[in-house]
Motif scaffolding. Sequence first.
Motif, PDB file in Angstrom:
ATOM      1  N   GLY A 431       0.806  -1.172   0.103  1.00  8.38           N
ATOM      2  CA  GLY A 431       0.036  -0.021  -0.093  1.00  8.38           C
ATOM      3  C   GLY A 431       1.004   1.391  -0.063  1.00  8.38           C
ATOM      4  N   GLN A 432      -0.111   2.367  -0.057  1.00  7.17           N
ATOM      5  CA  GLN A 432       0.772   3.695  -0.125  1.00  7.17           C
ATOM      6  C   GLN A 432       0.549   4.354   1.157  1.00  7.17           C
ATOM      7  N   ASN A 433       1.569   5.316   1.406  1.00 11.75           N
ATOM      8  CA  ASN A 433       1.273   6.353   2.645  1.00 11.75           C
ATOM      9  C   ASN A 433       1.308   5.433   3.777  1.00 11.75           C
ATOM     10  N   VAL A 434       2.318   4.655   4.017  1.00 15.53           N
ATOM     11  CA  VAL A 434       2.633   3.756   5.281  1.00 15.53           C
ATOM     12  C   VAL A 434       3.571   4.196   5.923  1.00 15.53           C
ATOM     13  N   GLY A 435       3.703   3.781   7.399  1.00 13.22           N
ATOM     14  CA  GLY A 435       4.367   4.509   8.467  1.00 13.22           C
ATOM     15  C   GLY A 435       5.762   3.649   8.681  1.00 13.22           C
ATOM     16  N   LEU A 436       6.487   4.065   9.439  1.00 15.33           N
ATOM     17  CA  LEU A 436       7.777   3.306   9.496  1.00 15.33           C
ATOM     18  C   LEU A 436       7.437   1.984  10.470  1.00 15.33           C
ATOM     19  N   SER A 437       8.339   1.048  10.275  1.00 10.23           N
ATOM     20  CA  SER A 437       8.340  -0.058  11.030  1.00 10.23           C
ATOM     21  C   SER A 437       8.595   0.402  12.620  1.00 10.23           C
ATOM     22  N   THR A 438       8.237  -0.700  13.806  1.00  6.89           N
ATOM     23  CA  THR A 438       8.381  -0.295  14.779  1.00  6.89           C
ATOM     24  C   THR A 438       9.827  -0.174  15.377  1.00  6.89           C
ATOM     25  N   PRO A 439      10.576  -1.155  14.591  1.00  2.00           N
ATOM     26  CA  PRO A 439      12.304  -0.972  15.139  1.00  2.00           C
ATOM     27  C   PRO A 439      12.831   0.502  14.586  1.00  2.00           C
ATOM     28  N   ALA A 440      12.389   0.728  13.406  1.00  4.73           N
ATOM     29  CA  ALA A 440      12.891   2.125  12.773  1.00  4.73           C
ATOM     30  C   ALA A 440      12.293   3.240  13.628  1.00  4.73           C
ATOM     31  N   GLN A 441      11.226   3.268  14.015  1.00  2.27           N
ATOM     32  CA  GLN A 441      10.461   4.104  15.001  1.00  2.27           C
ATOM     33  C   GLN A 441      11.113   4.340  16.310  1.00  2.27           C
ATOM     34  N   LEU A 442      11.535   3.024  16.745  1.00  2.00           N
ATOM     35  CA  LEU A 442      12.361   2.901  18.239  1.00  2.00           C
ATOM     36  C   LEU A 442      13.589   3.659  17.873  1.00  2.00           C
ATOM     37  N   ILE A 443      14.326   3.423  16.707  1.00  2.00           N
ATOM     38  CA  ILE A 443      15.920   4.009  16.436  1.00  2.00           C
ATOM     39  C   ILE A 443      15.569   5.623  16.505  1.00  2.00           C
ATOM     40  N   PHE A 444      14.479   6.032  15.655  1.00  2.48           N
ATOM     41  CA  PHE A 444      14.205   7.462  15.633  1.00  2.48           C
ATOM     42  C   PHE A 444      13.974   8.243  17.197  1.00  2.48           C
ATOM     43  N   GLU A 445      12.962   7.461  17.931  1.00  2.00           N
ATOM     44  CA  GLU A 445      12.760   7.919  19.350  1.00  2.00           C
ATOM     45  C   GLU A 445      14.156   7.989  20.019  1.00  2.00           C
ATOM     46  N   LEU A 446      14.921   6.882  20.010  1.00  5.28           N
ATOM     47  CA  LEU A 446      16.227   6.997  20.933  1.00  5.28           C
ATOM     48  C   LEU A 446      17.191   8.015  20.467  1.00  5.28           C
ATOM     49  N   ILE A 447      17.165   8.473  19.252  1.00  8.17           N
ATOM     50  CA  ILE A 447      18.028   9.385  18.930  1.00  8.17           C
ATOM     51  C   ILE A 447      17.637  10.906  19.244  1.00  8.17           C
ATOM     52  N   SER A 448      16.347  10.986  19.041  1.00  8.32           N
ATOM     53  CA  SER A 448      15.494  12.207  19.360  1.00  8.32           C
ATOM     54  C   SER A 448      15.659  12.614  21.008  1.00  8.32           C
ATOM     55  N   LEU A 449      15.609  11.341  21.517  1.00 12.26           N
ATOM     56  CA  LEU A 449      15.641  11.560  23.266  1.00 12.26           C
ATOM     57  C   LEU A 449      16.938  11.884  23.379  1.00 12.26           C
ATOM     58  N   ILE A 450      18.096  11.550  22.725  1.00 15.82           N
ATOM     59  CA  ILE A 450      19.555  11.741  23.185  1.00 15.82           C
ATOM     60  C   ILE A 450      19.644  13.391  22.732  1.00 15.82           C
ATOM     61  N   LEU A 451      19.073  13.789  21.884  1.00 15.17           N
ATOM     62  CA  LEU A 451      19.327  15.194  21.323  1.00 15.17           C
ATOM     63  C   LEU A 451      18.534  16.146  22.126  1.00 15.17           C
ATOM     64  N   ALA A 452      17.391  15.726  22.730  1.00 13.35           N
ATOM     65  CA  ALA A 452      16.517  16.452  23.818  1.00 13.35           C
ATOM     66  C   ALA A 452      17.494  16.476  25.112  1.00 13.35           C
ATOM     67  N   LEU A 453      18.103  15.685  25.491  1.00 10.90           N
ATOM     68  CA  LEU A 453      18.902  15.818  26.811  1.00 10.90           C
ATOM     69  C   LEU A 453      20.179  16.715  26.450  1.00 10.90           C
ATOM     70  N   TRP A 454      21.015  16.702  25.127  1.00 12.07           N
ATOM     71  CA  TRP A 454      22.111  17.485  25.244  1.00 12.07           C
ATOM     72  C   TRP A 454      21.730  18.874  24.461  1.00 12.07           C
ATOM     73  N   ARG A 455      20.504  18.919  24.142  1.00 15.68           N
ATOM     74  CA  ARG A 455      20.338  20.542  23.789  1.00 15.68           C
ATOM     75  C   ARG A 455      20.409  21.247  24.903  1.00 15.68           C
ATOM     76  N   GLY A 456      20.036  20.943  26.067  1.00 15.64           N
ATOM     77  CA  GLY A 456      19.953  21.480  27.213  1.00 15.64           C
ATOM     78  C   GLY A 456      21.499  21.684  27.903  1.00 15.64           C
ATOM     79  N   SER A 457      22.596  21.167  27.339  1.00 22.00           N
ATOM     80  CA  SER A 457      23.921  21.162  27.867  1.00 22.00           C
ATOM     81  C   SER A 457      24.598  22.336  27.911  1.00 22.00           C
ATOM     82  N   SER A 458      25.508  22.175  28.622  1.00 20.68           N
ATOM     83  CA  SER A 458      26.414  23.731  28.881  1.00 20.68           C
ATOM     84  C   SER A 458      27.722  23.490  28.456  1.00 20.68           C
ATOM     85  N   SER A 459      28.470  24.465  28.547  1.00 18.03           N
ATOM     86  CA  SER A 459      29.959  24.294  28.104  1.00 18.03           C
ATOM     87  C   SER A 459      30.593  23.380  29.143  1.00 18.03           C
ATOM     88  N   SER A 460      30.346  23.426  30.416  1.00 19.19           N
ATOM     89  CA  SER A 460      30.987  22.509  31.396  1.00 19.19           C
ATOM     90  C   SER A 460      30.579  20.950  31.470  1.00 19.19           C
TER      91      SER A 460
END
Length: 747
Positions: A431-460
């Motif tokens: 079919g068309q217009n399908v979403g990502l598989s569960t493993p791919a979604q989990l990879i994207f959520e993991l990287i997004s979570l890491i970015l959310a934590l590191w965006r608040g980091s400081s120089s120290s």
Amino acid sequence: MPKASKRQKEKKADFQKTKLKLGKGKQAANNATDVSFKAKTIALPQQSINVDKSGKLVNSRNLTTADLALQLRHYSAGVRRDAVSGIKEILTLHPSLMLTDAAPLVPELSRCVGDDDAAVRKQLHALLLWMLPQIPAQLLGPYHNTLLLFTTSALSHIYPEVRLDAIKILDVCLDALPHIATVGWENAVHKMANAISSAAHGPTQSNPAGPSNASHQPHGERIMNCYLNLLGITQKSGSAASITATDLAPGAKLLIIKSLRSFLTYALRSTSRDSSDGDDAQSCPTWFFRSAFASSAEYEYFQRILTRHTVPERSRCISVRQSNEVDSQTSTSTSYSDWPFIEQAAKSLMDLTTSSGASLNQSDLFTSLHSALGLRPSSPSDMSRSSSGKQTQSAALSLYTLLDPVLLASFLDTAPSAFQPDLDLSQQFRGQNVGLSTPAQLIFELISLILALWRGSSSSVRTQARTSLANMLGHISVYFPFSHRTGSSGLSAKAKSAVVQIDLAYAELAALLALSNTKLDKVKSKFNAEVQIASVSAFIAELLSTPMTESGTVSLASVGASAASVLDPDTFRALLPTLWFLLGSEHDTLLDSLLASYHAHATQHRVKPVLFEFLARAFLLSKVRAETPFTIRERDRILESLLSTLPRSLWEASSSTAGHAFAAVQLEFLHFLLLLPSPPATLACEKLGPFYWIRHPTKKVSGPGPFSKLPRISCKLAIDLISLLKGRDEKLDKAMSQALQFVQNQA
């Protein structure tokens, strides 16, 4: 003889009296008839036919909200399920009950969050997802404690399916009560980090977050403890948390990680860098410019240069005097008071001696990009806000250190199945217009979570956190860019956008890792900073150099990809921090791509305002006391590109309601340039005439230009520019004079 004696005994037995034993009653005869009876009463308190409900609002089963609330405590799961669906029915039939009876229903519904029946929990999630956004905050306020307490109780339920369903309810609560549900989450992180450190290295100092009574814990602390427990992170677990995380099913891990990322999105919003940039999709984030300034006051001034129209409370009053062309002896004075006048501020903050700015190389940019994050505020309120922000940044990095074993184990377990050679990332059906598989979604959520934590980091940044991130990115870099591995033409636009967003998330993480370590310490990991930065630069240059599609979005025709990935305005805003970092080393390629992309976009395109403000702020760095990575020639190219299209862009943006914010930013930029000691000579002033006054060439009809369609504050700013543009062009002076007269007549 034996027969005769037997007959005699039988005759005696017929007339012999049976002796009763102690505690035994008299036995009934075999032919006796039992005529005893018992009577019981039947109580029907909620189904009485004598109750008159003609004047009450009921549902299709003739039940009121009070009846349904009572049925929520019924012992039968079917009755409770019907009660939940009945509440949605009665609120749909009678919307007025949403204001009168919905709030008292919340405590009763909260009891069902941990219900043992899965159907009841499913119906409850659908009801709360529909109902809570419609309840005013004033009515929901007295009951949010009850709702969150029952939710956290269900998050620690003995049955895992109840805990997973409680996460869905928690996501609904986060949308309705973001601040209340996240306050105090730092306490849980610091306590857990101290407890694990004490177990590994002996007793340490007391908790810096301070003690908190278990009965008076903030909701954010309770919820964060639940998240850590769901991922197997306890005071005695330490690095063994990764083993517990692998026991979870991929769907359960995806639900928990996605909910945690949503929680941190709200928790870090109040103190993150993007909090000052607003939520406007047409605005450009400014936090990454902070490192170019030596003081917080100068950065705040720079931040308000192009956004003064959004803070009318700081406005001042000025007067503009315009002479009448008919009678030169008379003049009129008009007051325009809805925008701040920055001439004095410009004189104090502009570098009048040298306007060329300082040129930065890559190492200088590495050193300075995070230096401003630790600036001292100038007021007590700013000091408390800065202290809270530093505590949140420290908690974010501590949380990343706690989650690192879980995230690394989850990525290593999921990546092979998500990125197999020649594997379709879409769901395994046609079919068309399908979403990502569960493993791919989990990879994207993991990287997004890491970015959310590191965006608040400081120089120290601590060495442990930096080493953990380098190790994680070393494993992720094998699969970058992810968009090249998208082998399905049936992916939906949302799925394609998610693939590009995760590419940009990795690019920003690589930039943050390089910035957090100026000397790029050699750590034992698979991450090679120089190679990965070059790969990220090539990817972004390719992304910016692609043409627009017919739908108005930018597409990335990746090599080896069968489908284009969509770059929407939100994704472009997320790209800007990485782009600013890379401009410190890749001037020619990325700057050319940026300018080409700016000219290729139409004014109506949603990316155009963000790109204009980004380029405008990059140029303005050289006009205030700030460091800039651009040379004088590059700054001239940026200014020429912006001013060459400004008259047309200003006209088109002012003509439509959707472009008024873009028009205001352009007027602010022009206002700042005209206040400089040496205004730019590349501005085509004669082309600004139609913006103020229109003359039809054939119909001989004239009227006010599109400036009159702007909001009141932007319209006054356009009139303020008349005194600064006067004397540059005769046709422009005539058009501005007629526009000013039109405004005075309308007053």
